[in-house]
Scaffold this motif. Structure first.
Motif, short mmCIF file in Angstrom:
data_model
loop_
_atom_site.label_atom_id
_atom_site.label_comp_id
_atom_site.label_asym_id
_atom_site.label_seq_id
_atom_site.Cartn_x
_atom_site.Cartn_y
_atom_site.Cartn_z
N ALA A 1 13.10 -6.26 -24.58
CA ALA A 1 13.02 -6.55 -24.91
C ALA A 1 12.39 -7.56 -26.57
CB ALA A 1 14.32 -7.51 -25.60
N LEU A 2 11.42 -8.17 -25.40
CA LEU A 2 10.50 -9.48 -25.84
C LEU A 2 9.67 -8.47 -26.74
CD1 LEU A 2 9.49 -12.63 -25.84
CD2 LEU A 2 8.47 -11.81 -23.68
N LYS A 3 9.21 -7.18 -26.14
CA LYS A 3 7.62 -5.93 -26.23
C LYS A 3 8.09 -5.44 -27.69
CE LYS A 3 5.70 -2.40 -25.50
NZ LYS A 3 5.78 -1.18 -25.03
N SER A 4 9.36 -5.20 -27.79
CA SER A 4 10.11 -4.86 -29.41
C SER A 4 9.55 -5.60 -29.94
CB SER A 4 11.40 -4.48 -28.85
OG SER A 4 11.97 -5.09 -28.96
N ALA A 5 10.58 -6.91 -29.76
CA ALA A 5 10.19 -8.27 -30.89
C ALA A 5 8.67 -8.53 -31.27
CB ALA A 5 10.36 -9.19 -30.44
N VAL A 6 7.08 -8.04 -30.36
CA VAL A 6 6.42 -8.25 -30.85
C VAL A 6 6.15 -7.44 -31.75
CG1 VAL A 6 4.33 -9.07 -29.71
CG2 VAL A 6 5.91 -9.56 -29.34
N GLU A 7 6.51 -6.11 -31.24
CA GLU A 7 5.66 -4.66 -31.95
C GLU A 7 6.09 -4.83 -32.99
OE1 GLU A 7 5.30 -1.59 -28.16
OE2 GLU A 7 6.89 -1.73 -29.16
N LEU A 8 7.95 -5.10 -33.95
CA LEU A 8 8.07 -5.12 -34.52
C LEU A 8 7.39 -6.15 -35.41
CD1 LEU A 8 12.02 -4.01 -34.29
CD2 LEU A 8 9.92 -2.60 -35.31
N ARG A 9 6.77 -7.47 -34.85
CA ARG A 9 6.39 -8.60 -35.65
C ARG A 9 7.39 -9.05 -35.91
NH1 ARG A 9 0.59 -7.72 -36.10
NH2 ARG A 9 0.89 -9.51 -37.39
N SER B 1 9.93 -18.54 -29.27
CA SER B 1 9.06 -17.41 -29.61
C SER B 1 8.20 -17.77 -31.28
CB SER B 1 10.29 -17.51 -31.23
OG SER B 1 11.33 -18.41 -31.70
N ARG B 2 7.50 -19.11 -31.35
CA ARG B 2 6.70 -19.62 -31.92
C ARG B 2 4.69 -19.52 -31.30
NH1 ARG B 2 7.93 -22.19 -36.52
NH2 ARG B 2 8.90 -23.87 -36.85
N TRP B 3 6.00 -18.94 -30.06
CA TRP B 3 3.84 -18.31 -29.25
C TRP B 3 4.05 -16.94 -29.52
CZ3 TRP B 3 0.77 -21.05 -26.05
CH2 TRP B 3 1.32 -22.72 -26.34
N LEU B 4 4.73 -16.03 -29.91
CA LEU B 4 5.28 -15.07 -30.29
C LEU B 4 4.73 -15.23 -31.77
CD1 LEU B 4 8.01 -13.59 -28.77
CD2 LEU B 4 5.87 -13.77 -27.22
N LEU B 5 4.05 -15.39 -32.43
CA LEU B 5 3.47 -15.77 -33.76
C LEU B 5 2.23 -14.77 -33.34
CD1 LEU B 5 4.36 -18.82 -35.26
CD2 LEU B 5 5.40 -16.14 -35.65
N LEU C 1 1.87 -7.71 -24.87
CA LEU C 1 1.73 -6.20 -25.26
C LEU C 1 0.72 -5.05 -23.99
CD1 LEU C 1 0.61 -6.36 -29.60
CD2 LEU C 1 3.58 -5.06 -27.91
N MET C 2 -0.20 -6.42 -24.04
CA MET C 2 -0.80 -5.75 -22.33
C MET C 2 -0.05 -5.33 -21.09
SD MET C 2 -2.73 -6.02 -19.89
CE MET C 2 -3.36 -8.64 -19.51
N GLU C 3 0.84 -6.62 -21.07
CA GLU C 3 1.45 -6.21 -19.51
C GLU C 3 2.40 -5.84 -19.20
OE1 GLU C 3 0.53 -7.24 -16.70
OE2 GLU C 3 -1.07 -9.18 -17.34
N ASN C 4 3.10 -5.05 -21.04
CA ASN C 4 4.27 -4.11 -20.69
C ASN C 4 3.97 -2.81 -21.39
OD1 ASN C 4 6.54 -6.34 -19.98
ND2 ASN C 4 5.53 -7.50 -21.72
N HIS C 5 2.44 -3.19 -21.31
CA HIS C 5 1.79 -1.24 -22.03
C HIS C 5 2.16 -0.22 -20.43
CE1 HIS C 5 -0.34 1.74 -22.95
NE2 HIS C 5 -0.74 1.37 -24.07
N ALA C 6 3.46 0.94 -20.39
CA ALA C 6 3.19 1.62 -19.36
C ALA C 6 2.06 1.92 -18.44
CB ALA C 6 3.32 3.29 -20.29
N TRP C 7 0.90 1.58 -19.01
CA TRP C 7 -0.47 1.54 -18.15
C TRP C 7 -0.31 0.23 -17.09
CZ3 TRP C 7 -3.30 2.30 -22.97
CH2 TRP C 7 -3.44 3.75 -23.47
#
Length: 364
Positions: free
Chosen positions: A36-44, A108-112, A128-134
Motif C-alpha cells: 500500500a505504501l509503495k502504491s502511494a509513492v508510485e501514484l505520487r 507521509s511527509r517523508w514520501l514527498l 520503491l527499491m526495497e519493494n520492487h520484485a527484484w
C-alpha cells in the motif's frame, strides 16, 4: 473464591490465545502495508496532496494522477483507508459535511518527491527499491538459507547483488537512488551530531560511497576536507561532479586510497566477519602511518533496546540475509571482536538522531 480465580485465569488465557491468533494474522499480511505504501509513492499521492497545500478529497487526488487511463476511485479509497489506519495519511470530514478530506502526516511527509527548494529529504526512492520484485524475491529464500546455507539474493537471481546491479542498469539505478536518499537523510544527522569528528580531518575517503552523495554532504559543511568517493567502477561511473570530491573506482579488498580518515556508511553490515576484518585491515593500510581513524556508520544492535529505531535494526539484520553476501547487523561485543582482530584496539560509539550509530575505530 477458587472458582472465580480459575474462571478469571481461563478468561485471561482465552484472551491471550485470541490475541496470539490475531498477531499471526497481522504478521502474515504485514506485506500489505509495504505494498500500500509503495502504491502511494508510485501514484505520487503525497505530492498531489502537498501541491494543494491542504487536505483534499479522493476525487481531487484521483484527478492529480496524470497517467490514470481508467481510474478506479473505489480501489484508491481502500488503499488510502488502510494507510489512514497506519497513520500515513490523516482523514477528517469537511466542515460543510461533504467529502472526507485526506492530508499529510509526519510520516507521509517523508514520501514527498517534490519540494519548493528540492532539498527536503525523501524516503520514496528507498520504498520503491526495497519493494520492487527484484528486491523482494530473495526474502522467499530465507528458510532455504537455513537448510542449506548460501545467499538468498543469489538463490533468487543466480548472482549476488553487486553482480546483478552491474548487469542490470534499471536495478542499478533503483539501488543507487535508494542509497542516495538514505545517504542524504543519515548524513544530515551525522553532520549535526558529529561536528567535532570532522573538524580535525584533512583528507577523507568514503569507502563504498556509491554515487558520492555522502562525501558531497561532508564537503558542503567542511570544505577544508579533501574527499575521495571510492566504490566499484560501474557505480562511480554514474556519479555526478561535486566540488572538492574525486571519484575513484576500485576494489576495497585490494587497496583503499590513502587518507587521514576512512569513512564507511552501511558497508560493513553487507559482509561476513571474516570479510569485515579484511576490509578493516585495508582501511588500516590506508591511514597515513597508522594515524587517523576509521569512521563506521552502522547499526549497533541492542537486544533489549526500546529506542525509536531499535526494532528497525533487527529488521535490517534480516535484510542482510536477503540482500547481502553473508552480511549482518552487530552488537557492540561483535563490533569489538572484529575491530580487535583487524588491529583496532580502541573504539568509541556515538549515538545520533538516525537509524545507525557512529563507531570510531583507532589503530593505536
Amino acid at each position: 473464591m477458587g472458582e472465580e480465580t480459575h474462571a478469571a485465569t481461563e478468561t485471561e488465557e482465552t484472551l491471550l490465545t485470541l490475541q496470539g491468533q490475531a498477531n499471526i494474522w497481522n504478521y502474515m499480511f504485514s506485506f500489505a502495508d509495504s505494498m500500500a505504501l509503495k502504491s502511494a509513492v508510485e501514484l505520487r499521492i503525497p505530492d498531489i496532496i502537498h501541491r494543494h497545500g491542504e487536505p483534499i478529497s479522493l476525487t481531487q487526488i484521483l484527478a492529480g494522477i496524470s497517467d490514470a487511463s481508467s481510474p478506479d476511485i473505489t480501489c484508491l479509497a481502500r488503499i488510502i483507508r488502510l494507510l489512514v489506519r497506519r497513520k500515513i495519511f490523516s482523514a477528517h470530514q469537511a466542515s460543510d459535511g461533504g467529502d472526507t478530506l485526506y492530508g499529510l502526516t509526519h510520516s507521509s511527509r517523508w514520501l514527498l518527491s517534490e519540494s519548493p527548494s528540492g532539498s527536503e529529504p525523501s524516503l520514496s526512492p528507498m520504498v520503491l527499491m526495497e519493494n520492487h520484485a527484484w528486491a523482494t524475491a530473495p526474502w522467499h529464500y530465507l528458510s532455504q538459507c537455513v537448510r542449506e546455507g548460501g545467499f538468498a539474493f543469489k538463490k533468487a537471481h543466480g548472482r549476488e547483488i553487486w553482480e546483478f546491479a552491474s548487469e542490470n542498469s534499471e536495478f542499478n539505478k533503483l539501488f543507487n537512488d535508494g542509497m542516495a536518499c538514505t545517504a542524504k537523510i543519515v548524513m544530515s544527522a551525522i553532520i549535526s551530531g558529529y561536528k567535532d569528528g570532522f573538524e580535525s580531518v584533512g583528507s577523507l575517503v568514503d569507502v563504498g560511497g556509491g554515487t558520492g552523495e555522502t562525501v558531497c554532504e561532508i564537503v558542503k559543511s567542511y570544505p577544508h576536507i579533501k574527499c575521495i568517493n571510492f566504490d566499484l567502477p560501474h557505480v562511480v561511473a554514474t556519479a555526478s561532479k561535486c566540488e572538492g570530491v574525486t571519484h575513484v573506482g576500485g576494489d576495497m579488498f585490494q587497496a583503499i586510497p590513502k587518507a587521514d580518515a576512512v569513512f564507511m556508511k552501511w558497508v560493513m553490515h553487507d559482509w561476513s566477519d571474516e570479510n569485515c576484518v579484511k576490509i578493516l585491515k585495508k582501511c588500516k593500510e590506508a591511514l597515513a602511518e597508522e594515524r587517523g581513524k576509521v569512521i563506521i556508520v552502522d547499526f549497533v544492535l541492542k537486544p533489549e533496546g526500546d529506542g525509536i529505531f531499535d526494532d528497525t535494526a533487527f529488521v535490517f539484520d534480516l535484510l542482510m540475509i536477503a540482500h547481502a553476501s553473508g552480511g549482518r547487523e552487530r552488537t557492540e561485543l561483535e563490533w569489538k571482536k572484529i575491530l580487535q582482530e583487524a588491529g583496532f584496539p580502541r573504539y568509541n560509539i556515538i549515538t545520533v538522531k538516525a537509524l545507525p550509530s557512529i563507531i570510531e575505530a583507532y589503530p593505536i
